[in-house]
Motif scaffolding. Structure first.
Motif, PDB file in Angstrom:
ATOM      1  N   PRO A 100      12.944 -10.008   4.030  1.00  0.00           N
ATOM      2  CA  PRO A 100      13.709  -8.722   3.830  1.00  0.00           C
ATOM      3  C   PRO A 100      13.356  -7.894   4.875  1.00  0.00           C
ATOM      4  CG  PRO A 100      11.465  -9.672   2.768  1.00  0.00           C
ATOM      5  CD  PRO A 100      12.345 -10.565   3.652  1.00  0.00           C
TER       6      PRO A 100
ATOM      7  N   ASP B 100      -2.989  -7.827   5.876  1.00  0.00           N
ATOM      8  CA  ASP B 100      -1.856  -8.221   6.198  1.00  0.00           C
ATOM      9  C   ASP B 100      -2.831  -9.971   6.605  1.00  0.00           C
ATOM     10  OD1 ASP B 100      -0.346  -6.601   5.224  1.00  0.00           O
ATOM     11  OD2 ASP B 100       0.058  -5.619   6.901  1.00  0.00           O
TER      12      ASP B 100
ATOM     13  N   LYS C 266       4.177 -10.862   9.303  1.00  0.00           N
ATOM     14  CA  LYS C 266       3.702 -11.026   8.115  1.00  0.00           C
ATOM     15  C   LYS C 266       4.218 -11.694   7.069  1.00  0.00           C
ATOM     16  CE  LYS C 266       3.057  -7.014   6.323  1.00  0.00           C
ATOM     17  NZ  LYS C 266       3.201  -5.668   5.749  1.00  0.00           N
TER      18      LYS C 266
ATOM     19  N   ARG D 130       0.978  -1.303   0.226  1.00  0.00           N
ATOM     20  CA  ARG D 130       0.040   0.155   0.351  1.00  0.00           C
ATOM     21  C   ARG D 130       1.034   1.359  -0.110  1.00  0.00           C
ATOM     22  NH1 ARG D 130      -3.737   1.540   3.385  1.00  0.00           N
ATOM     23  NH2 ARG D 130      -2.487   1.177   4.941  1.00  0.00           N
TER      24      ARG D 130
ATOM     25  N   ASN E  95       4.523 -15.570   1.543  1.00  0.00           N
ATOM     26  CA  ASN E  95       6.612 -15.850   1.243  1.00  0.00           C
ATOM     27  C   ASN E  95       6.486 -17.893   1.405  1.00  0.00           C
ATOM     28  OD1 ASN E  95       7.456 -12.917   1.939  1.00  0.00           O
ATOM     29  ND2 ASN E  95       6.977 -13.128   4.004  1.00  0.00           N
TER      30      ASN E  95
ATOM     31  N   ALA F 143       8.944 -10.924   9.691  1.00  0.00           N
ATOM     32  CA  ALA F 143       8.573 -11.308   7.864  1.00  0.00           C
ATOM     33  C   ALA F 143       7.974 -13.027   8.478  1.00  0.00           C
ATOM     34  CB  ALA F 143       8.761 -11.001   6.713  1.00  0.00           C
TER      35      ALA F 143
ATOM     36  N   LEU G 244      -1.897   1.019  10.711  1.00  0.00           N
ATOM     37  CA  LEU G 244      -2.282   0.421  11.757  1.00  0.00           C
ATOM     38  C   LEU G 244      -1.585  -0.520  13.011  1.00  0.00           C
ATOM     39  CD1 LEU G 244      -5.895  -0.683  12.030  1.00  0.00           C
ATOM     40  CD2 LEU G 244      -4.118  -2.367  13.141  1.00  0.00           C
ATOM     41  N   ARG G 245      -1.116  -0.121  14.061  1.00  0.00           N
ATOM     42  CA  ARG G 245      -0.193  -1.172  14.652  1.00  0.00           C
ATOM     43  C   ARG G 245      -1.011  -1.768  16.144  1.00  0.00           C
ATOM     44  NH1 ARG G 245       2.917  -1.065  11.540  1.00  0.00           N
ATOM     45  NH2 ARG G 245       4.723   0.380  10.748  1.00  0.00           N
TER      46      ARG G 245
ATOM     47  N   ARG H  56       4.467   1.071  -0.608  1.00  0.00           N
ATOM     48  CA  ARG H  56       5.821   0.678   0.205  1.00  0.00           C
ATOM     49  C   ARG H  56       6.114  -0.330  -0.524  1.00  0.00           C
ATOM     50  NH1 ARG H  56       2.619   3.564   5.099  1.00  0.00           N
ATOM     51  NH2 ARG H  56       1.739   1.015   4.668  1.00  0.00           N
TER      52      ARG H  56
HETATM   53  P1  ATP Z   1       2.955  -2.420   8.004  1.00  0.00           P
HETATM   54  O1  ATP Z   1       2.921  -3.546   7.498  1.00  0.00           O
HETATM   55  O2  ATP Z   1       3.836  -1.582   7.507  1.00  0.00           O
HETATM   56  O3  ATP Z   1       2.095  -1.538   9.283  1.00  0.00           O
HETATM   57  P2  ATP Z   1       1.392  -2.214   5.493  1.00  0.00           P
HETATM   58  O4  ATP Z   1       0.548  -3.797   6.178  1.00  0.00           O
HETATM   59  O5  ATP Z   1       0.255  -1.200   4.946  1.00  0.00           O
HETATM   60  O6  ATP Z   1       1.972  -0.989   6.553  1.00  0.00           O
HETATM   61  P3  ATP Z   1       2.106  -3.199   2.835  1.00  0.00           P
HETATM   62  O7  ATP Z   1       1.723  -1.794   2.137  1.00  0.00           O
HETATM   63  O8  ATP Z   1       1.061  -4.272   2.998  1.00  0.00           O
HETATM   64  O9  ATP Z   1       2.057  -2.666   4.488  1.00  0.00           O
HETATM   65  O10 ATP Z   1       3.492  -3.820   2.827  1.00  0.00           O
HETATM   66  C1  ATP Z   1       5.084  -3.442   2.692  1.00  0.00           C
HETATM   67  C2  ATP Z   1       5.429  -3.595   3.907  1.00  0.00           C
HETATM   68  O11 ATP Z   1       5.694  -4.805   4.289  1.00  0.00           O
HETATM   69  C3  ATP Z   1       7.049  -2.828   3.452  1.00  0.00           C
HETATM   70  O12 ATP Z   1       7.134  -1.724   4.059  1.00  0.00           O
HETATM   71  C4  ATP Z   1       7.948  -4.052   4.833  1.00  0.00           C
HETATM   72  O13 ATP Z   1       7.564  -3.083   6.283  1.00  0.00           O
HETATM   73  C5  ATP Z   1       7.355  -4.893   4.377  1.00  0.00           C
HETATM   74  N1  ATP Z   1       7.253  -6.177   3.330  1.00  0.00           N
HETATM   75  C6  ATP Z   1       7.826  -5.627   2.471  1.00  0.00           C
HETATM   76  N2  ATP Z   1       8.814  -6.610   2.253  1.00  0.00           N
HETATM   77  C7  ATP Z   1       7.956  -8.136   3.320  1.00  0.00           C
HETATM   78  C8  ATP Z   1       8.210  -8.859   3.150  1.00  0.00           C
HETATM   79  N3  ATP Z   1       8.015  -9.990   1.714  1.00  0.00           N
HETATM   80  N4  ATP Z   1       7.007  -9.985   3.652  1.00  0.00           N
HETATM   81  C9  ATP Z   1       6.821  -9.179   5.118  1.00  0.00           C
HETATM   82  N5  ATP Z   1       6.800  -8.154   4.792  1.00  0.00           N
HETATM   83  C10 ATP Z   1       7.369  -7.036   3.988  1.00  0.00           C
END
Ligand code: ATP
Length: 283
Positions: free
Chosen positions: A167, A131, A138, A48, A158, A171, A280-281, A51
């Motif tokens: 990465p 997510d 994640k 999103r 993944n 994750a 969102l945390r 990123r």
């Molecule tokens: P966040 O997870 O930072 O709260 P978000 O859920 O909106 O925000 P996404 O847009 O879903 O984030 O995914 C991008 C984020 O996921 C990146 O900023 C990085 O931190 C993380 N990321 C990048 N590649 C991977 C991966 N292969 N597996 C897990 N996380 C990843």
């Protein structure tokens, strides 16, 4: 991917366009409903708000499924013969209604949660809005984008990356979660984990999309989504651009799939839309 093509083609109405790598050329312009693009090597993944989504080659699944606004080619009329005289009522069902569209990323997340559980992942749930997490890490990110002719539902999963290949430290992967790399596919043949994951996800997604399209009301699938949603009952901090963070407890989903947060400071319930949230945390 060729094996996945076969699995996908067995699904009702599913069609697959193969992409060996992300660089193998532009996708076809007129996509059929349920066209699937899948690769294990993605060179410019994004999440999103642009990123980065990064995965070492060959270790992850990137899959996009196209949901056409007019799956049958002709708009399906909403309502009865009398409402058909109203041009606004002649919009294709399950599509242009924004209340319905808010459920698409959530359903894709539910499909992925079910798929990874079917492969042997214990636990795992949907973190609103996009997510799939296992024990706070994640495993998969979902990204949906609207086009004039349909919605593209993208998922990055993944699959076989080791702890050293991750990465980001937050994750995880199917292999790290204990899913064996070799095993039997749904059709009883030995298949790579990547192909098994793709087949399991497509099966779940196609089934849920069918239910979503047939639903009378946009929110009919709310109980199913809430069942897979780990965010409920948790204390959250929601970052919204240009505003102080919203702190409270996630209490449910509204009719549009927005997250309802009971704000700690005021005890009032605020609905937040996925498109407005920067982060969102859990707190
Ligand atoms: P966040 O997870 O930072 O709260 P978000 O859920 O909106 O925000 P996404 O847009 O879903 O984030 O995914 C991008 C984020 O996921 C990146 O900023 C990085 O931190 C993380 N990321 C990048 N590649 C991977 C991966 N292969 N597996 C897990 N996380 C990843």
């Amino acid at each position: 991917v060729s094996r996945a093509a076969r699995v996908a083609s067995e699904l009702r109405d599913a069609r697959l366009a193969e992409h060996a790598t992300a660089d193998s050329g532009p996708p076809p312009t007129a996509l059929a409903d349920l066209t699937v693009l899948a690769t294990d090597t993605q060179t410019a993944g994004r999440g999103r708000l642009d990123r980065a989504w990064s995965t070492p080659p060959g270790t992850a699944l990137a899959v996009s499924v196209f949901l056409a606004h007019e799956p049958s080619g002709a708009p399906e009329l909403v309502g009865s013969a009398s409402s058909a005289r109203d041009p606004a009522a002649a919009l294709p069902r399950a599509t242009l209604d924004p209340r319905r569209l808010g459920w698409v990323p959530l359903l894709a997340g539910v499909a992925m949660v079910r798929a990874v559980r079917s492969l042997g992942v214990t636990g795992g749930g949907l973190k609103w809005p996009n997510d799939v997490l296992v024990d706070g890490r994640k495993l998969c990110g979902i990204l949906t984008e609207l086009t004039p002719t349909g919605v593209v539902v993208g998922a990055g999963l993944n699959v076989s990356m080791t702890a050293q290949q991750l990465p980001v430290p937050t994750a995880t992967s199917l292999v790290i979660e204990g899913v064996p790399e070799h095993g039997e596919s749904v059709d009883g043949e030995v298949a790579s984990l990547l192909d098994r994951a793709l087949a399991a996800y497509l099966r779940e997604l196609v089934q849920l999309v069918g239910r979503w399209r047939e639903a009378e009301h946009p929110a009919d699938l709310r109980p199913l989504v809430e069942q897979h949603l780990q965010t409920l009952e948790l204390a959250v901090r929601v970052d919204l651009p240009g505003q102080p963070p919203l702190r409270g407890v996630a209490v449910g989903l509204d009719d549009d799939g927005r997250l309802l947060v009971r704000e700690t400071a005021t005890s009032g319930v605020v609905a937040v839309a996925a498109g407005d949230v920067t982060h969102l945390r859990y707190e």
